[in-house]
Enzyme design. Sequence first.
Site, PDB file in Angstrom:
ATOM      1  N   LYS A 110       0.862  -1.185   0.000  1.00 29.71           N
ATOM      2  CA  LYS A 110       0.000   0.000   0.000  1.00 29.71           C
ATOM      3  C   LYS A 110       0.894   1.228   0.000  1.00 29.71           C
ATOM      4  CE  LYS A 110      -4.496   0.902   0.205  1.00 29.71           C
ATOM      5  NZ  LYS A 110      -5.610   0.078  -0.295  1.00 29.71           N
ATOM      6  N   GLY A 223     -20.505   6.939   3.738  1.00 27.73           N
ATOM      7  CA  GLY A 223     -19.420   7.319   2.817  1.00 27.73           C
ATOM      8  C   GLY A 223     -19.817   7.003   1.390  1.00 27.73           C
ATOM      9  N   GLY A 225     -18.180   7.806  -1.670  1.00 33.39           N
ATOM     10  CA  GLY A 225     -17.125   8.133  -2.642  1.00 33.39           C
ATOM     11  C   GLY A 225     -17.187   7.154  -3.792  1.00 33.39           C
ATOM     12  N   ASN A 226     -16.004   6.789  -4.335  1.00 38.06           N
ATOM     13  CA  ASN A 226     -15.943   5.838  -5.460  1.00 38.06           C
ATOM     14  C   ASN A 226     -16.738   4.585  -5.132  1.00 38.06           C
ATOM     15  OD1 ASN A 226     -13.987   7.433  -6.805  1.00 38.06           O
ATOM     16  ND2 ASN A 226     -12.318   6.477  -5.661  1.00 38.06           N
ATOM     17  N   GLY A 228     -18.716   3.689  -2.075  1.00 33.35           N
ATOM     18  CA  GLY A 228     -20.060   3.808  -1.502  1.00 33.35           C
ATOM     19  C   GLY A 228     -21.052   4.398  -2.496  1.00 33.35           C
TER      20      GLY A 228
HETATM   21  P1  NAD Z   1     -13.291   8.058  -1.739  1.00 34.49           P
HETATM   22  O1  NAD Z   1     -12.292   9.052  -1.361  1.00 34.49           O
HETATM   23  O2  NAD Z   1     -13.803   8.067  -3.132  1.00 34.49           O
HETATM   24  O3  NAD Z   1     -14.582   8.161  -0.789  1.00 34.49           O
HETATM   25  C1  NAD Z   1     -14.523   8.219   0.585  1.00 34.49           C
HETATM   26  C2  NAD Z   1     -15.884   8.712   1.055  1.00 34.49           C
HETATM   27  O4  NAD Z   1     -15.919   8.724   2.466  1.00 34.49           O
HETATM   28  C3  NAD Z   1     -16.224  10.135   0.608  1.00 34.49           C
HETATM   29  O5  NAD Z   1     -17.578  10.221   0.245  1.00 34.49           O
HETATM   30  C4  NAD Z   1     -16.018  10.964   1.879  1.00 34.49           C
HETATM   31  O6  NAD Z   1     -16.820  12.125   1.898  1.00 34.49           O
HETATM   32  C5  NAD Z   1     -16.446   9.954   2.918  1.00 34.49           C
HETATM   33  N1  NAD Z   1     -15.905  10.228   4.238  1.00 34.49           N
HETATM   34  C6  NAD Z   1     -14.661  10.597   4.582  1.00 34.49           C
HETATM   35  N2  NAD Z   1     -14.578  10.766   5.914  1.00 34.49           N
HETATM   36  C7  NAD Z   1     -15.811  10.484   6.407  1.00 34.49           C
HETATM   37  C8  NAD Z   1     -16.386  10.466   7.694  1.00 34.49           C
HETATM   38  N3  NAD Z   1     -15.648  10.788   8.754  1.00 34.49           N
HETATM   39  N4  NAD Z   1     -17.681  10.123   7.822  1.00 34.49           N
HETATM   40  C9  NAD Z   1     -18.433   9.792   6.733  1.00 34.49           C
HETATM   41  N5  NAD Z   1     -17.945   9.782   5.494  1.00 34.49           N
HETATM   42  C10 NAD Z   1     -16.668  10.131   5.337  1.00 34.49           C
HETATM   43  O7  NAD Z   1     -12.679   6.628  -1.336  1.00 34.49           O
HETATM   44  P2  NAD Z   1     -13.084   5.209  -1.890  1.00 34.49           P
HETATM   45  O8  NAD Z   1     -12.158   4.827  -2.986  1.00 34.49           O
HETATM   46  O9  NAD Z   1     -14.549   5.169  -2.096  1.00 34.49           O
HETATM   47  O10 NAD Z   1     -12.676   4.298  -0.646  1.00 34.49           O
HETATM   48  C11 NAD Z   1     -13.534   4.147   0.477  1.00 34.49           C
HETATM   49  C12 NAD Z   1     -13.084   2.943   1.282  1.00 34.49           C
HETATM   50  O11 NAD Z   1     -13.083   1.784   0.434  1.00 34.49           O
HETATM   51  C13 NAD Z   1     -11.673   3.024   1.857  1.00 34.49           C
HETATM   52  O12 NAD Z   1     -11.636   2.353   3.095  1.00 34.49           O
HETATM   53  C14 NAD Z   1     -10.826   2.287   0.846  1.00 34.49           C
HETATM   54  O13 NAD Z   1      -9.611   1.780   1.401  1.00 34.49           O
HETATM   55  C15 NAD Z   1     -11.792   1.179   0.484  1.00 34.49           C
HETATM   56  N6  NAD Z   1     -11.518   0.531  -0.789  1.00 34.49           N
HETATM   57  C16 NAD Z   1     -11.481   1.255  -1.956  1.00 34.49           C
HETATM   58  C17 NAD Z   1     -11.257   0.580  -3.151  1.00 34.49           C
HETATM   59  C18 NAD Z   1     -11.296   1.280  -4.477  1.00 34.49           C
HETATM   60  O14 NAD Z   1     -11.249   0.579  -5.515  1.00 34.49           O
HETATM   61  N7  NAD Z   1     -11.427   2.593  -4.525  1.00 34.49           N
HETATM   62  C19 NAD Z   1     -11.023  -0.794  -3.147  1.00 34.49           C
HETATM   63  C20 NAD Z   1     -11.077  -1.486  -1.944  1.00 34.49           C
HETATM   64  C21 NAD Z   1     -11.331  -0.810  -0.768  1.00 34.49           C
END
Ligand code: NAD
Length: 421
Positions: A110, A223, A225-226, A228
């Site tokens: 990572k 959450g 983001g990508n 959720g």
């Molecule tokens: P992202 O940055 O696109 O989204 C994160 C989301 O969380 C955003 O909507 C943000 O506003 C919200 N957020 C941040 N702090 C917060 C809080 N305190 N309370 C509520 N919401 C909050 O990130 P992502 O890529 O969607 O990743 C989210 C999770 O999924 C992470 O734990 C990441 O490690 C995991 N993940 C991501 C991927 C991927 O392909 N992107 C793959 C596996 C796991």
Amino acid sequence: MTIKEMEKESPLQNALRQLERACDILQVEGDVLNILREPRKITLASIPVRMDNGETKVFQGYRVQHNNARGPYKGGIRFHPKVDLDEVKALAFWMSVKTGVLDVPYGGAKGGVTVDTKELSRGELERLSRGFVRQFYPVIGPDQDIPAPDVYTNPQVMAWMSDEYSSLAGKKEPAAFTGKPVEVGGSIDRDTSTPQGGVYVLEEVIKHRFKGKKKPYTVAIHGIGNVGGGVAEMLHYTNNDFKVVALSDSQTAIYNAEGFDIPFLMAQKHENGTIKGFDCGKEISHEDLLALDVDILIPAALENTIMAENAGDIKAKLILELANGPITPEAERILLDKDTLIIPDILANAGGVTVSYFEWCQNKSGYYWDSEEVQEKLSKKMKAAYQNVLELSKTYKTDLRTAAYILAVSKIVKAQESLGT
Ligand code: NAD
């Protein structure tokens, strides 16, 4: 220090406790356990970036390579103000486990940069992304360590990083990064693969868990983001099987028992960076969202969202962990005692690394697949992993997370033992 503070201090210790539990059950001890406790290599770098105002700012960057017994290191790069070495070590360890659960031929790694991307212009973000690659070039590469997106990094960041890597290598090296836009060697459907993989597993789980239960199943997502946001859109289009009744981002949480117009809300999120201020539901606190009486809770933000302090309030009977490490071990014990079914992160969110593997295969062969082929292979891999985990949970009479660890750790241990130390 309160329990909450102790838990917050140690995502890495949480990860190691999970490893030790699986090793206890598998009776693994000695050299191999010692090897798995520590990352193989940690690289730290200061990344100087010329800001738009002419000043130079220096950002702290990390790449932690946990284990590569089963194949090249693999794992995303996180840009976040709270990134530190402990967090990156925990995330690298989870990647080794995740690639083992899904049986993709990689180890785990990572990366991260301590930065608030909301304070950067597009040009500054590009220079930071390219700067990261210049600093870490000696330790990454298509057969060595293949990064991908994570929190606050995305396909555009991967495009810049991949381009910088190719410039330094003096030739096109698309397989050095995954999660790229399709136009520059990305795989079709990589952008939606993490939530899609979670949905494939969820569909399998509810066949048994919700047998006879009336649809639509209610869902709260922490959450958007990508990951959720992606799962919210997918569940929205499932012909009324699911109804998303609560959503949150870092600035707000909203509830509407009638459900939301998810495509509209996601469009607002993309345009304004938040869903705050749209009159489409009741504003609630993040804690209230987690405690809603819904069928399914999906934590999709950051680690340690559900802790000993709030685990007792959780009413959902099924938790799909799309974030990495959202439930601490203390909280998990409380939830399991209440018979909450937890689909662990190392299975639930492994669709991303699985399609990253497909992207890498396509880059290496130069032959690109269509969406149907990607989805068929992803669905097969996710469902097979779930069935393997379920079987082990029955054999060892244990929860799904421990079973997933048993599955992955036994593979890593066998690989490590074949290679020696
Ligand atoms: P992202 O940055 O696109 O989204 C994160 C989301 O969380 C955003 O909507 C943000 O506003 C919200 N957020 C941040 N702090 C917060 C809080 N305190 N309370 C509520 N919401 C909050 O990130 P992502 O890529 O969607 O990743 C989210 C999770 O999924 C992470 O734990 C990441 O490690 C995991 N993940 C991501 C991927 C991927 O392909 N992107 C793959 C596996 C796991």
